[in-house]
Design a protein around this motif. Structure first.
Motif, PDB file in Angstrom:
ATOM      1  N   GLY A 108       8.690  -7.516   1.396  1.00  0.00           N
ATOM      2  CA  GLY A 108       9.999  -7.176   1.929  1.00  0.00           C
ATOM      3  C   GLY A 108      10.661  -8.375   2.602  1.00  0.00           C
ATOM      4  N   LEU A 109      11.928  -8.203   2.974  1.00  0.00           N
ATOM      5  CA  LEU A 109      12.699  -9.293   3.571  1.00  0.00           C
ATOM      6  C   LEU A 109      12.041  -9.820   4.839  1.00  0.00           C
ATOM      7  CD1 LEU A 109      15.588 -10.752   3.367  1.00  0.00           C
ATOM      8  CD2 LEU A 109      16.212  -9.197   5.220  1.00  0.00           C
ATOM      9  N   LEU A 110      11.624  -8.903   5.721  1.00  0.00           N
ATOM     10  CA  LEU A 110      11.074  -9.342   7.003  1.00  0.00           C
ATOM     11  C   LEU A 110       9.686  -9.967   6.835  1.00  0.00           C
ATOM     12  CD1 LEU A 110      12.193  -6.433   9.349  1.00  0.00           C
ATOM     13  CD2 LEU A 110      13.399  -8.554   8.779  1.00  0.00           C
ATOM     14  N   ASP A 111       9.052  -9.676   5.682  1.00  0.00           N
ATOM     15  CA  ASP A 111       7.748 -10.291   5.417  1.00  0.00           C
ATOM     16  C   ASP A 111       7.861 -11.798   5.178  1.00  0.00           C
ATOM     17  OD1 ASP A 111       6.245  -7.891   5.556  1.00  0.00           O
ATOM     18  OD2 ASP A 111       6.914  -7.351   3.538  1.00  0.00           O
ATOM     19  N   ILE A 112       9.040 -12.244   4.797  1.00  0.00           N
ATOM     20  CA  ILE A 112       9.182 -13.685   4.493  1.00  0.00           C
ATOM     21  C   ILE A 112       8.793 -14.499   5.731  1.00  0.00           C
ATOM     22  CG2 ILE A 112      10.793 -15.537   3.887  1.00  0.00           C
ATOM     23  CD1 ILE A 112      12.423 -13.487   2.291  1.00  0.00           C
ATOM     24  N   CYS A 113       9.464 -14.234   6.848  1.00  0.00           N
ATOM     25  CA  CYS A 113       9.172 -15.011   8.057  1.00  0.00           C
ATOM     26  C   CYS A 113       7.771 -14.722   8.573  1.00  0.00           C
ATOM     27  CB  CYS A 113      10.198 -14.719   9.145  1.00  0.00           C
ATOM     28  SG  CYS A 113      11.704 -15.640   8.873  1.00  0.00           S
ATOM     29  N   ALA A 114       7.340 -13.471   8.425  1.00  0.00           N
ATOM     30  CA  ALA A 114       6.005 -13.121   8.899  1.00  0.00           C
ATOM     31  C   ALA A 114       4.951 -13.914   8.120  1.00  0.00           C
ATOM     32  CB  ALA A 114       5.787 -11.623   8.756  1.00  0.00           C
ATOM     33  N   ALA A 115       5.124 -14.017   6.813  1.00  0.00           N
ATOM     34  CA  ALA A 115       4.164 -14.761   5.989  1.00  0.00           C
ATOM     35  C   ALA A 115       4.204 -16.247   6.338  1.00  0.00           C
ATOM     36  CB  ALA A 115       4.473 -14.549   4.510  1.00  0.00           C
ATOM     37  N   VAL A 116       5.396 -16.776   6.565  1.00  0.00           N
ATOM     38  CA  VAL A 116       5.527 -18.193   6.945  1.00  0.00           C
ATOM     39  C   VAL A 116       4.824 -18.430   8.277  1.00  0.00           C
ATOM     40  CG1 VAL A 116       7.154 -20.004   7.609  1.00  0.00           C
ATOM     41  CG2 VAL A 116       7.669 -18.534   5.644  1.00  0.00           C
TER      42      VAL A 116
END
Lengths: 397, 397
Positions: A343-351
């Motif tokens: 999901g969209l919010l996973d992008i920053c979380a994964a980074v």
């Protein structure tokens, strides 16, 4: 009449490359001479551009596209090349002005090759500064190569810096459109689809940068770029959300004057500023009529819904290894979002996950000593991001 | 440490003069040496300022105030003078930087005397440019005297012009707050009282300029000033209403870039820009926080409710005699409004009447040959305006 300006465009078939060639087409006959044009793998378009502009050399990065390029240019008199070394060869040719518009880390070595010729570098490739800013700026300094930013925000700051002296600068301000999710509550952002994220309200851009704009990672990367390009401390680079994207960037001087560059959202304006520098040239960009625009809004970025900005600032404080890792992990995470794996919010979380692991491993140098180190950090961060994405994917089920 | 900058302030007790001395007080010890200070008739305040700043010479324009000044400065070591010739003497002293902040036509000869010394002139007196712009700029050119505008709008344009070259300028834009009547319908404006007109929403200014701001004649005079100061054609000077007065002025270059100067509405910012020029100096002005400001509005000026702008443009097209007559007639009409002899809308009507008569008399030269001619046109326009006012007064009953 003065001699034609000899220019090369690395990444000629992309939006920045095409806009540059559009300006060249509109200039008086004989104002420019095209030396080299390159593309990733779009041989057909590259061949058309090379013929139309009478380029000396055309090169594709993908060796598999070499035969198609050769065929498309047969009889044209344009010399051809294929593969990464051909791109370096194109960058190192004798041009006085080089547009470095190759997307991603692939643009690093060609941009450096262009720097080494001492040419003026119009820089549209973020990675040069985000991943290897100091190496890059040091090489430019050594060769006396001027680096002109083409990003609208950095170009705005570059223009505004001409109204004063570096020593009198208090801070700079980059504006952010806020992207398509500016007014979405967090819970709705969690469920945002790829097509929501690609619907940028102002600029029409490629997929990767559109997603970066939606998460505001784009602005985080720009803060990093600005510090390295203009030799500023992180505290001297502010961000303000400005949905109309009319003011692109500002410089605050110590007397309290803010000098801003404004304009219609048309990439040809900053490209023209770099192409004609230190002169200016006319562009066909729509004239800005502020009374017709009516109002300009400004707000502080929301760190909760857009954690990318704080993530980027933390990486900037940590050093060059961290910013390169941030960039690499983000590329992987954006790709996973575009493929609907996260999901969209996973992008920053994964980074954030990837950076945390890399920091714990102590593999992020404060300063890079060479490109090999940059590529090592980049590769490791990609693997860490992939692992973080896989974990999130399995949680998501 | 470098030698102190030798500065004189013509009009030291007014708001611009006091703001200049405020900046001087905050500068490092020994940065400035005050040569001469002048005032119209406020001997008490002038004496205090002259003592505090260790001026070499203090002068009042009103001969009747001379004795009071002498008494107030006795034993201070500050030399005194009184009368118009003493003001000229002050202006002609050996200063490297002169603030020309005397209000009205009385400031013309002193400013010219300062120009003749070759000093840098910080210009806060509109009349120099509105009434005798070409004489003034020619003298400055001859003597190599830099003329730095202090008006926030012109100072903004001056700063923005540093981001480019004169030959690449497409147009400039002056912003107008719109004044207290921006949103009043015409019928209500007709009945506006003096206190309504003095209630300026942004700037705190003297009565005359507050009324000029309410009628937008101030902006009309500024268009005239800008053409003469920056050597632009009338078509190159646009006006946009911007109620927040955050953006003070803009320059549009031929590539479509608009360079704007913004800042808190604090006169110390443009004064500091002139005082430190070509460097910059810190000021205590409130820092501009665009997110806190929230929004900036822009609209086209309404020619029906604010005819002064078109009146000023017509005078500009007609020539120097017409702009001097416009200025003189306006001074008389504003005075009549402040004395409640005429209504707000009568100001522009009386000015238009006076200009029409003067044009019919063919007493308005296209270009002035000297100051005597300026003063003749000025005096005649005042008489014509008084007559026009008397007619309106009698109609009003």
């Amino acid at each position: 009449m003065s001699a034609p300006r000899r220019i090369s465009i690395l990444g000629a078939t992309g939006s920045v490359g095409l806009a540059t060639l559009d300006l060249v087409s509109r200039a008086p006959e004989g104002a420019y001479r095209i030396i080299a044009l390159t593309a990733n793998r779009n041989a057909a378009d590259l061949a058309k551009l090379a013929r139309r502009h009478g380029a000396q050399f055309a090169a594709v990065a993908d060796p598999a596209a070499g035969a198609a390029l050769e065929e498309a240019l047969s009889g044209s008199g344009v010399r051809c090349g294929a593969g990464p070394e051909a791109i370096i060869e194109a960058a190192a040719m004798d041009a006085g002005w080089v547009m470095a518009a190759i997307v991603g880390a692939a643009g690093l070595r060609p941009a450096m090759a262009a720097i080494e010729t001492g040419a003026v570098i119009a820089l549209a490739n973020k990675e040069c500064l985000v991943c290897a800013g100091d190496l890059f700026m040091q090489a430019a300094g050594r060769r006396g190569a001027a680096v002109l930013p083409v990003d609208s925000e950095h170009n705005a700051v570059f223009q505004a810096l001409n109204a004063g002296q570096k020593g009198h600068v208090r801070r700079i301000v980059l504006t952010a459109s806020g992207g398509p999710f500016l007014n979405w509550p967090l819970e709705r952002m969690r469920l945002a689809r790829v097509e929501d994220a690609l619907a940028h309200p102002v600029w029409s851009m490629g997929d990767k940068i559109s997603i970066d704009s939606a998460t505001m990672m784009n602005k985080g990367l720009e803060v990093i770029e600005a510090c390295r390009l203009f030799d500023l401390s992180p505290a001297q680079v502010d961000v303000v959300v400005h949905p109309q994207s009319i003011i692109h960037g500002m410089v605050e001087y110590q007397d309290g004057s803010l000098i801003a560059q404004m304009g219609s959202p048309d990439m040809r304006i900053p490209i023209a500023a770099a192409l004609a520098w230190p002169e200016r040239m006319p562009t066909p960009a729509a004239r800005l009529d502020l009374a017709a625009v009516g109002r300009l809004d400004f707000m502080a970025p929301d760190p909760e819904r857009f954690p990318a900005l704080d993530l980027a600032r933390a990486a900037l404080e940590a050093g060059e290894g961290a910013t390169a890792a941030l960039n690499a992990a983000n590329e992987v995470a954006v790709e996973a979002f575009l493929n609907e794996r996260i999901g969209l919010l996973d992008i920053c979380a994964a980074v954030a996950d990837a950076l945390e692991t890399a920091e714990a491993e102590e593999t992020l140098p404060k300063r890079f000593s060479g490109f090999d180190q940059v590529f090592d950090v980049d590769a490791r961060a990609r693997r860490l991001a992939m692992a973080a994405i896989a974990r999130r994917e399995s949680q998501r089920g």
